[in-house]
Design a protein around this motif. Sequence first.
Motif, PDB file in Angstrom:
ATOM      1  N   ARG A 258       0.830  -1.202   0.000  1.00  0.00           N
ATOM      2  CA  ARG A 258       0.000   0.000   0.000  1.00  0.00           C
ATOM      3  C   ARG A 258       0.867   1.257   0.000  1.00  0.00           C
ATOM      4  O   ARG A 258       0.753   2.119   0.885  1.00  0.00           O
ATOM      5  CB  ARG A 258      -0.950  -0.008   1.206  1.00  0.00           C
ATOM      6  N   CYS A 259       1.744   1.322  -0.987  1.00  0.00           N
ATOM      7  CA  CYS A 259       2.676   2.437  -1.088  1.00  0.00           C
ATOM      8  C   CYS A 259       2.740   2.900  -2.534  1.00  0.00           C
ATOM      9  O   CYS A 259       2.187   2.252  -3.429  1.00  0.00           O
ATOM     10  CB  CYS A 259       4.070   2.021  -0.605  1.00  0.00           C
ATOM     11  N   CYS A 260       3.425   4.008  -2.755  1.00  0.00           N
ATOM     12  CA  CYS A 260       3.528   4.547  -4.109  1.00  0.00           C
ATOM     13  C   CYS A 260       4.851   5.282  -4.252  1.00  0.00           C
ATOM     14  O   CYS A 260       5.161   6.182  -3.459  1.00  0.00           O
ATOM     15  CB  CYS A 260       2.364   5.492  -4.395  1.00  0.00           C
ATOM     16  N   GLY A 261       5.644   4.909  -5.258  1.00  0.00           N
ATOM     17  CA  GLY A 261       6.912   5.572  -5.518  1.00  0.00           C
ATOM     18  C   GLY A 261       7.979   5.217  -4.493  1.00  0.00           C
ATOM     19  O   GLY A 261       7.815   4.298  -3.679  1.00  0.00           O
ATOM     20  N   ASN A 262       9.063   5.961  -4.542  1.00  0.00           N
ATOM     21  CA  ASN A 262      10.153   5.740  -3.610  1.00  0.00           C
ATOM     22  C   ASN A 262       9.862   6.433  -2.280  1.00  0.00           C
ATOM     23  O   ASN A 262       9.708   5.789  -1.250  1.00  0.00           O
ATOM     24  CB  ASN A 262      11.453   6.266  -4.230  1.00  0.00           C
ATOM     25  N   ASN A 263       9.738   7.757  -2.316  1.00  0.00           N
ATOM     26  CA  ASN A 263       9.379   8.517  -1.120  1.00  0.00           C
ATOM     27  C   ASN A 263       7.922   8.974  -1.126  1.00  0.00           C
ATOM     28  O   ASN A 263       7.430   9.447  -0.110  1.00  0.00           O
ATOM     29  CB  ASN A 263      10.282   9.749  -1.001  1.00  0.00           C
ATOM     30  N   GLY A 264       7.260   8.848  -2.246  1.00  0.00           N
ATOM     31  CA  GLY A 264       5.866   9.268  -2.386  1.00  0.00           C
ATOM     32  C   GLY A 264       5.449   9.238  -3.852  1.00  0.00           C
ATOM     33  O   GLY A 264       6.274   9.010  -4.741  1.00  0.00           O
ATOM     34  N   PHE A 265       4.156   9.466  -4.122  1.00  0.00           N
ATOM     35  CA  PHE A 265       3.655   9.340  -5.502  1.00  0.00           C
ATOM     36  C   PHE A 265       4.247  10.385  -6.442  1.00  0.00           C
ATOM     37  O   PHE A 265       4.278  10.195  -7.660  1.00  0.00           O
ATOM     38  CB  PHE A 265       2.121   9.412  -5.526  1.00  0.00           C
TER      39      PHE A 265
END
Length: 351
Positions: free
Chosen positions: A164-171
């Motif tokens: 439930r995450c997106c991208g490296n540090n964020g979307f």
Amino acid sequence: MAILKIKFNVQMRVKLAQGMWLLNWFCVLVGIVIFGMGLFLKIELRKRSELMDNQESHLVPNSLILVGLMACAINCFGGKFCYDSLDPAKYARWKSVLKFYLASCVFFTFFTFITVVLCFLMRIDLEDTLAKGLKNGMKFYRDTDTPGRCFMKKTIDQLQIEFRCCGNNGFRDWFEIQWISNRYLDFSSKEVKDRVKSNVEGRFLVDGVPFSCCNPASPRPCIQQQITNSSAHYSYDFQSEELNLWTRGCKQALLNYYANMMHSMGALVLLGWLLEVTAMVGMQYLHTSLDSITNPEDPECESEGWLMEKSLKDTITSMLESIKELGKLNQVATATEEEKKQEGTTVATVS
């Protein structure tokens, strides 16, 4: 002068031997668990090895596997010794290897403690490894037709859905890379041409994210294109639509996952270390209490056991001297072998 000297009668020696026998076999079970944890962690790291920048992160699982194997071997030996220790005939056969065994226990407890420290410090190494690995993996997301990279899209999509995450540090990280393959771009379209020309490196950048970033808990259909353009969608405000996409970066999600795992494993290895130290101390008392029996014909007589026969400084000095003597013996043996070879060569020449 002996340190922490205790007097033992026959009942105390029997109870100590029985207690150490049970403790050693319990430590064998703990070693099996530690070995299994090391294998599990190694498999978990290999599952996502393509998203990690190096292989240094395998130091901890390899250490856990080694600690588990050493714990099984050392404590099996200790359990057998405790079982035979109350029989004078069997104990006499063990006396020659007990000092080497106790030295091995000291080394093993030190190595186990280092492994505990590594378990709690692994997060520092993983943070940099995951940051670089995820960044490179996202760059290869579009290379579905390139041999060796065609699996990366599936890997990252599964990662973002599972954690439930997106991208490296964020979307927003997806806004900085071209994640759509040129194969699916219409270069005759003016919009595509303008976007490619507007970028210095000739990449097609959009304020969009892959479908795997979508949060299924969102009350509206997922908006994954023109995310920052509130006017492009009906009744949409970019600043307030927090449920639309996962806001947590995958680096932080994986760090939390592995850190929680490693803290649990580190706590169990620390427990194993405490048990090993207890077993080592108990074995030393059992060994010295049996050695100090004044009348071997009367096994029920009293004896004394101690933790160290001399002070700590004298013990370390004697250990260093023993190591030096072993080195001298090896040198003498080597010199003797060389002399024999020279004599053999001389005899062959004379003949």
